[in-house]
Scaffold this active site. Structure first.
Site, PDB file in Angstrom:
ATOM      1  N   ARG A  42      -9.336   2.074   9.726  1.00 19.99           N
ATOM      2  CA  ARG A  42      -8.831   0.952   9.732  1.00 19.99           C
ATOM      3  C   ARG A  42      -9.811   0.020  10.312  1.00 19.99           C
ATOM      4  O   ARG A  42      -9.869  -0.949  10.712  1.00 19.99           O
ATOM      5  CB  ARG A  42      -7.511   1.099  10.044  1.00 19.99           C
ATOM      6  CG  ARG A  42      -6.244   0.197   9.226  1.00 19.99           C
ATOM      7  CD  ARG A  42      -5.236   0.423  10.339  1.00 19.99           C
ATOM      8  NE  ARG A  42      -4.224  -0.181  10.250  1.00 19.99           N
ATOM      9  CZ  ARG A  42      -3.131  -0.031   9.441  1.00 19.99           C
ATOM     10  NH1 ARG A  42      -3.150   1.513   8.839  1.00 19.99           N
ATOM     11  NH2 ARG A  42      -2.076  -0.485   9.825  1.00 19.99           N
ATOM     12  N   ARG A  90      11.528  -6.670   4.086  1.00 27.24           N
ATOM     13  CA  ARG A  90      10.780  -5.064   3.865  1.00 27.24           C
ATOM     14  C   ARG A  90      12.105  -4.259   5.136  1.00 27.24           C
ATOM     15  O   ARG A  90      12.135  -4.642   6.047  1.00 27.24           O
ATOM     16  CB  ARG A  90       9.688  -4.822   5.019  1.00 27.24           C
ATOM     17  CG  ARG A  90       9.341  -3.635   5.007  1.00 27.24           C
ATOM     18  CD  ARG A  90       8.163  -2.799   5.016  1.00 27.24           C
ATOM     19  NE  ARG A  90       7.251  -2.847   5.851  1.00 27.24           N
ATOM     20  CZ  ARG A  90       5.910  -3.147   5.490  1.00 27.24           C
ATOM     21  NH1 ARG A  90       5.003  -2.490   4.953  1.00 27.24           N
ATOM     22  NH2 ARG A  90       5.188  -3.587   7.327  1.00 27.24           N
ATOM     23  N   LYS A 146       0.671  -1.113  -0.016  1.00 23.61           N
ATOM     24  CA  LYS A 146      -0.265   0.103   0.412  1.00 23.61           C
ATOM     25  C   LYS A 146       0.900   1.141  -0.063  1.00 23.61           C
ATOM     26  O   LYS A 146       0.584   1.651  -1.106  1.00 23.61           O
ATOM     27  CB  LYS A 146      -0.354   0.330   1.377  1.00 23.61           C
ATOM     28  CG  LYS A 146      -2.320  -0.479   1.416  1.00 23.61           C
ATOM     29  CD  LYS A 146      -3.110  -0.511   2.964  1.00 23.61           C
ATOM     30  CE  LYS A 146      -2.277  -0.095   3.405  1.00 23.61           C
ATOM     31  NZ  LYS A 146      -1.632  -0.872   4.450  1.00 23.61           N
ATOM     32  N   ARG A 189      -1.047  -8.137  13.601  1.00 24.44           N
ATOM     33  CA  ARG A 189      -0.726  -7.342  12.882  1.00 24.44           C
ATOM     34  C   ARG A 189      -1.947  -7.693  11.842  1.00 24.44           C
ATOM     35  O   ARG A 189      -3.069  -7.091  11.272  1.00 24.44           O
ATOM     36  CB  ARG A 189      -0.096  -6.533  11.984  1.00 24.44           C
ATOM     37  CG  ARG A 189       0.778  -5.531  13.154  1.00 24.44           C
ATOM     38  CD  ARG A 189       1.762  -4.845  12.934  1.00 24.44           C
ATOM     39  NE  ARG A 189       1.970  -3.706  11.412  1.00 24.44           N
ATOM     40  CZ  ARG A 189       3.120  -3.903  10.369  1.00 24.44           C
ATOM     41  NH1 ARG A 189       3.937  -4.788  10.931  1.00 24.44           N
ATOM     42  NH2 ARG A 189       2.742  -3.366   9.687  1.00 24.44           N
ATOM     43  N   ARG A 239      11.448  -2.453   9.948  1.00 23.64           N
ATOM     44  CA  ARG A 239      10.244  -2.005  11.051  1.00 23.64           C
ATOM     45  C   ARG A 239      10.113  -2.397  12.848  1.00 23.64           C
ATOM     46  O   ARG A 239       9.887  -3.908  12.713  1.00 23.64           O
ATOM     47  CB  ARG A 239       9.129  -1.803  10.171  1.00 23.64           C
ATOM     48  CG  ARG A 239       8.684  -0.590   9.324  1.00 23.64           C
ATOM     49  CD  ARG A 239       7.359   0.191   9.485  1.00 23.64           C
ATOM     50  NE  ARG A 239       6.430  -0.394   9.938  1.00 23.64           N
ATOM     51  CZ  ARG A 239       5.184  -0.388   9.965  1.00 23.64           C
ATOM     52  NH1 ARG A 239       4.744   0.330   8.205  1.00 23.64           N
ATOM     53  NH2 ARG A 239       4.245  -1.142  10.039  1.00 23.64           N
TER      54      ARG A 239
END
Ligand code: AMP
Length: 208
Positions: free
Chosen positions: A86, A120, A14, A166, A155
């Site tokens: 969200r 990531r 995203k 998550r 992260r």
């Protein structure tokens, strides 16, 4: 100028797609995750309040995020919202004050997401925040941001345990937004498993 929401689970790409889209249609990229990380880095009262939620992979309270977004969108003729809404409560609060033009849902299955999150890396300079993937979009020099030469890091909430939490939060709280926006006739699904450039073309087609 269009008002667009990008929906999708954590790790679907995203943020990357929002950045590409905003650069090509010239609207601001409003990423609530980045806003929260900046508030924590700046040690603001909001940052201190949301720190425990962010660290555990939970959502921050609706009341806080809705106020932050209301402030960010005030007076803007167009934008891309990345990471908001969200929850259905957030979506209803947004509907009450804004007329959204399109909701693009980037769809990616869980096994692809797990692989992406473990690869990531983000730039540790909050003013840059560039995002890399060690497999599909690596930096030119290891551990170093191509844009600002700062150090790249994983992260904190991409570690496997928090990342799983998550995903679960997404399924419970955010996935119902797909039906919410489908019912309003705004939803355009896009296949998020394709290479970044192909997804970008589909996202662009979805907003036209
Ligand atoms: P992201 O960068 O979008 O994955 O967001 C990172 C974290 O920021 C999330 O796990 C939440 O703790 C918080 N956050 C970002 N956007 C929202 C939102 N719309 N509602 C609640 N929490 C959010």
């Amino acid at each position: 100028m269009p008002k667009i929401i990008l929906l999708g689970p954590p790790g679907t790409g995203k943020g990357t797609q929002a950045g590409l889209l905003c650069a090509s249609i010239k609207v601001p990229h409003l990423c609530t995750g980045d806003m929260m990380r900046k508030a924590m880095a700046d040690d603001t009262p909001t940052g201190r309040l949301v720190k425990p939620c962010m660290a555990s992979g939970a959502l921050v309270p609706d009341s806080i995020i809705i106020e932050v977004v209301k402030e960010a969108i005030r007076g803007l003729p167009g934008y891309v919202l990345d990471g908001f809404p969200r929850t259905v409560f957030q979506a209803e609060a947004l509907s009450a004050i804004e007329s959204i033009d399109r909701v693009v849902s980037i769809e990616t299955p869980p096994e692809v997401i797990v692989e992406r999150l473990s690869n990531r890396r983000i730039c540790s300079n909050p003013a840059c925040g560039a995002v890399y993937n060690l497999a599909s979009n690596p930096p030119k020099i290891a551990f170093t941001c191509d844009k600002c030469s700062d150090v790249l890091k994983a992260r904190a909430d991409d570690n496997p345990e928090i990342a799983l939490r998550r995903q679960q939060t997404y399924l419970k709280e955010t996935a119902p937004l797909i039906d919410f926006y489908k019912a309003k006739g705004l939803l355009r699904p896009v296949d998020g498993t394709k290479p970044m450039e192909e997804v970008a073309i589909s996202v662009m087609a979805a907003i036209c």
